[in-house]
Scaffold this motif. Structure first.
Motif, PDB file in Angstrom:
ATOM      1  N   VAL A 126       0.252  -0.914  -0.108  1.00  0.00           N
ATOM      2  CA  VAL A 126       0.000  -0.300   0.118  1.00  0.00           C
ATOM      3  C   VAL A 126       0.428   1.468  -0.151  1.00  0.00           C
ATOM      4  CG1 VAL A 126      -1.639   1.528   1.491  1.00  0.00           C
ATOM      5  CG2 VAL A 126      -1.860  -1.344   0.890  1.00  0.00           C
ATOM      6  N   PHE A 127       0.210   2.375  -0.835  1.00  0.00           N
ATOM      7  CA  PHE A 127       1.038   2.579  -0.807  1.00  0.00           C
ATOM      8  C   PHE A 127      -0.294   4.085  -0.757  1.00  0.00           C
ATOM      9  CE2 PHE A 127       1.521   7.404  -3.480  1.00  0.00           C
ATOM     10  CZ  PHE A 127       1.936   7.949  -2.299  1.00  0.00           C
ATOM     11  N   ALA A 128       0.013   5.424   0.149  1.00  0.00           N
ATOM     12  CA  ALA A 128      -0.796   6.801   0.389  1.00  0.00           C
ATOM     13  C   ALA A 128       0.058   8.251   0.173  1.00  0.00           C
ATOM     14  CB  ALA A 128      -1.467   6.999   1.025  1.00  0.00           C
ATOM     15  N   GLY A 129      -0.750   8.888  -0.199  1.00  0.00           N
ATOM     16  CA  GLY A 129       0.220  10.543  -0.517  1.00  0.00           C
ATOM     17  C   GLY A 129      -0.062  11.176  -1.464  1.00  0.00           C
ATOM     18  N   THR A 130       0.096  12.644  -1.658  1.00  0.00           N
ATOM     19  CA  THR A 130      -0.054  13.079  -3.057  1.00  0.00           C
ATOM     20  C   THR A 130       0.648  13.132  -3.927  1.00  0.00           C
ATOM     21  OG1 THR A 130      -0.158  14.653  -1.113  1.00  0.00           O
ATOM     22  CG2 THR A 130      -0.283  16.018  -2.947  1.00  0.00           C
ATOM     23  N   ARG A 131       0.083  12.970  -5.490  1.00  0.00           N
ATOM     24  CA  ARG A 131       0.685  12.324  -6.236  1.00  0.00           C
ATOM     25  C   ARG A 131       0.904  13.544  -7.406  1.00  0.00           C
ATOM     26  NH1 ARG A 131       4.597   9.083  -6.142  1.00  0.00           N
ATOM     27  NH2 ARG A 131       4.801  10.548  -4.936  1.00  0.00           N
ATOM     28  N   TRP A 132       0.576  13.416  -8.650  1.00  0.00           N
ATOM     29  CA  TRP A 132       0.172  14.225  -9.712  1.00  0.00           C
ATOM     30  C   TRP A 132      -1.353  14.161  -9.991  1.00  0.00           C
ATOM     31  CZ3 TRP A 132       3.370  17.816 -12.647  1.00  0.00           C
ATOM     32  CH2 TRP A 132       2.474  18.404 -14.078  1.00  0.00           C
ATOM     33  N   ASP A 133      -1.816  14.317 -10.768  1.00  0.00           N
ATOM     34  CA  ASP A 133      -3.700  13.911 -11.524  1.00  0.00           C
ATOM     35  C   ASP A 133      -3.363  13.841 -12.038  1.00  0.00           C
ATOM     36  OD1 ASP A 133      -6.183  13.885 -11.838  1.00  0.00           O
ATOM     37  OD2 ASP A 133      -7.025  15.813 -10.736  1.00  0.00           O
ATOM     38  N   PRO A 134      -3.547  12.377 -12.756  1.00  0.00           N
ATOM     39  CA  PRO A 134      -3.465  11.483 -13.705  1.00  0.00           C
ATOM     40  C   PRO A 134      -4.471  11.841 -15.228  1.00  0.00           C
ATOM     41  CG  PRO A 134      -3.426   9.843 -12.504  1.00  0.00           C
ATOM     42  CD  PRO A 134      -3.876  11.215 -11.092  1.00  0.00           C
ATOM     43  N   PHE A 135      -5.282  12.532 -14.578  1.00  0.00           N
ATOM     44  CA  PHE A 135      -6.800  12.536 -15.155  1.00  0.00           C
ATOM     45  C   PHE A 135      -6.269  13.169 -16.465  1.00  0.00           C
ATOM     46  CE2 PHE A 135     -11.067  13.849 -16.038  1.00  0.00           C
ATOM     47  CZ  PHE A 135     -11.750  12.489 -17.197  1.00  0.00           C
TER      48      PHE A 135
END
Length: 374
Positions: A126-135
């Motif tokens: 599991v990873f959780a965190g802020t990421r670049w929105d890939p939409f």
């Protein structure tokens, strides 16, 4: 935008707003299934997850279509994965937060938010965190299409507020946890945390709520009804009877609008005005074949469309991070795949996802400002 701001409650409580859901076989390990849920539109790099929410994935084994139906029937029970978080702790450099993901089969793993290695144990990573929105979508052109009743896409579109971030949870599970299932339905939810879990949002396929359920003007039955919050509270695997008629009326009307944008009807309705896609859309979960390998492009809706043709599917289905799914959706809505591809002019994210855990690109350290809502 896919499921960003998909109703009044999502606008009021953006921390619980699911923006996108993805499910695909791991490109690194054939025996793993990757699940992704993105939340909090316009997340700042320092934002943390809510300690008051349960972030949930639900998976059900599916049986194939029968007769004239081309939807898949979910099993009565399935695998549930719940992620919960501690209260963020202030720190000199950045806030610190821990999370735990627990499966209904008993596995549990702890992790630190924003640790790119995540946490792993007993068939879970599991990873959780802020990421670049890939939409990937020209949202302005899509909204203009709804407003003007004419296709507004151009060859060179743009991603609305490109560079925005999301809070992302990536769960990679050993396929053995699925008990031998081949076809699996996947949905993600946010719920209140505590003795009583109230579903706030649920997402399966992209753009069901904002592009297919939100417009009111074509619906002659419930023209003044904001239907999306009601829809969000439903069980994706077992739609309740109370509002099903309202959902069907809204979809029949809006899908006919989309179908007519090219001047012809490629999805003829039945004698009662039912659109052929309505039943499929109401079965609102991603359909994944966990035995087939990862495919970067073209797997989204492939399983469902093959079933409609009465043919075996060829890909893993589901939804991968770099797949330009909106071109697939718009093409099916407008011409049933019988005409030219309906492109929105955006073919990829500015910073694409990778093929290694945690897959999503690191966050933009200087994201654009969120627009004001009135």
């Amino acid at each position: 935008m896919s499921d960003h701001i998909s109703g009044p409650r999502a606008l009021a409580e953006p921390i619980a707003d699911i923006t996108d859901v993805y499910a695909f076989p791991s490109p690194e390990r054939a025996d793993r299934l990757v699940l992704v849920v993105n939340t909090l539109p316009m997340a700042k790099p320092s934002d943390m997850f809510s300690k008051g929410l349960v972030y949930r994935f639900r998976l059900r084994s599916l049986t194939g279509p029968s007769g004239h139906r081309w939807t898949f029937v979910p099993a009565d029970e399935g695998l549930v994965l719940d992620c919960v978080f501690s209260a963020p702790e202030p720190a000199a450099d950045e806030p610190f937060q821990e999370g735990t993901c627990t499966s209904s089969t008993g596995e549990s793993v702890s992790f630190v938010v924003n640790d790119p290695q995540g946490g792993s144990d007993a068939g879970l990573r599991v990873f959780a965190g802020t990421r670049w929105d890939p939409f990937i979508m020209d949202a302005r052109a899509a909204l203009t299409t709804l407003a003007t009743h004419e296709l507004a896409f151009t060859d060179h579109g743009s991603i609305f507020l490109d560079g925005k971030n999301v809070l992302s949870i990536v769960v990679e599970i050993d396929a053995r946890l699925l008990g031998g299932a081949v076809l699996v339905g996947v949905v993600a939810e946010t719920l209140t945390r505590g003795p009583l879990n109230v579903r706030i949002e649920r997402v399966g396929r992209p753009e069901v709520k904002n592009m297919m359920l939100a417009p009111k003007e074509f619906d002659q039955v419930n023209r003044d009804l904001e239907i999306r919050d009601l829809y969000n509270m439903e069980d994706a695997f077992h739609l309740g009877d109370s509002y099903e008629g309202a959902y069907r009326a809204r979809l029949n009307a809006n899908l006919a609008f989309w179908d007519g944008l090219d001047g012809k009807a490629d999805w003829p309705t039945d004698e009662d005005g039912n659109h052929p896609l309505t039943e499929l859309i109401l079965a609102d979960f991603l359909v994944v074949d966990v035995t087939k390998p990862y495919v970067e492009q073209g797997s989204f809706l492939e399983i469902e469309l093959a079933a409609r043709r009465g043919q075996p599917h060829q890909t893993c289905g589901g939804r991968t991070l770099n797949d330009d799914v909106m071109d697939t959706i718009f093409t099916q809505l407008v011409n049933a795949g019988q005409g030219p591809t309906i492109r929105d002019g955006v073919d990829s994210a500015t910073v694409p996802a990778t093929r290694t855990f945690p897959y999503l690109a690191p966050p933009n350290p200087d994201p654009p400002e969120a627009p004001e809502h009135h």
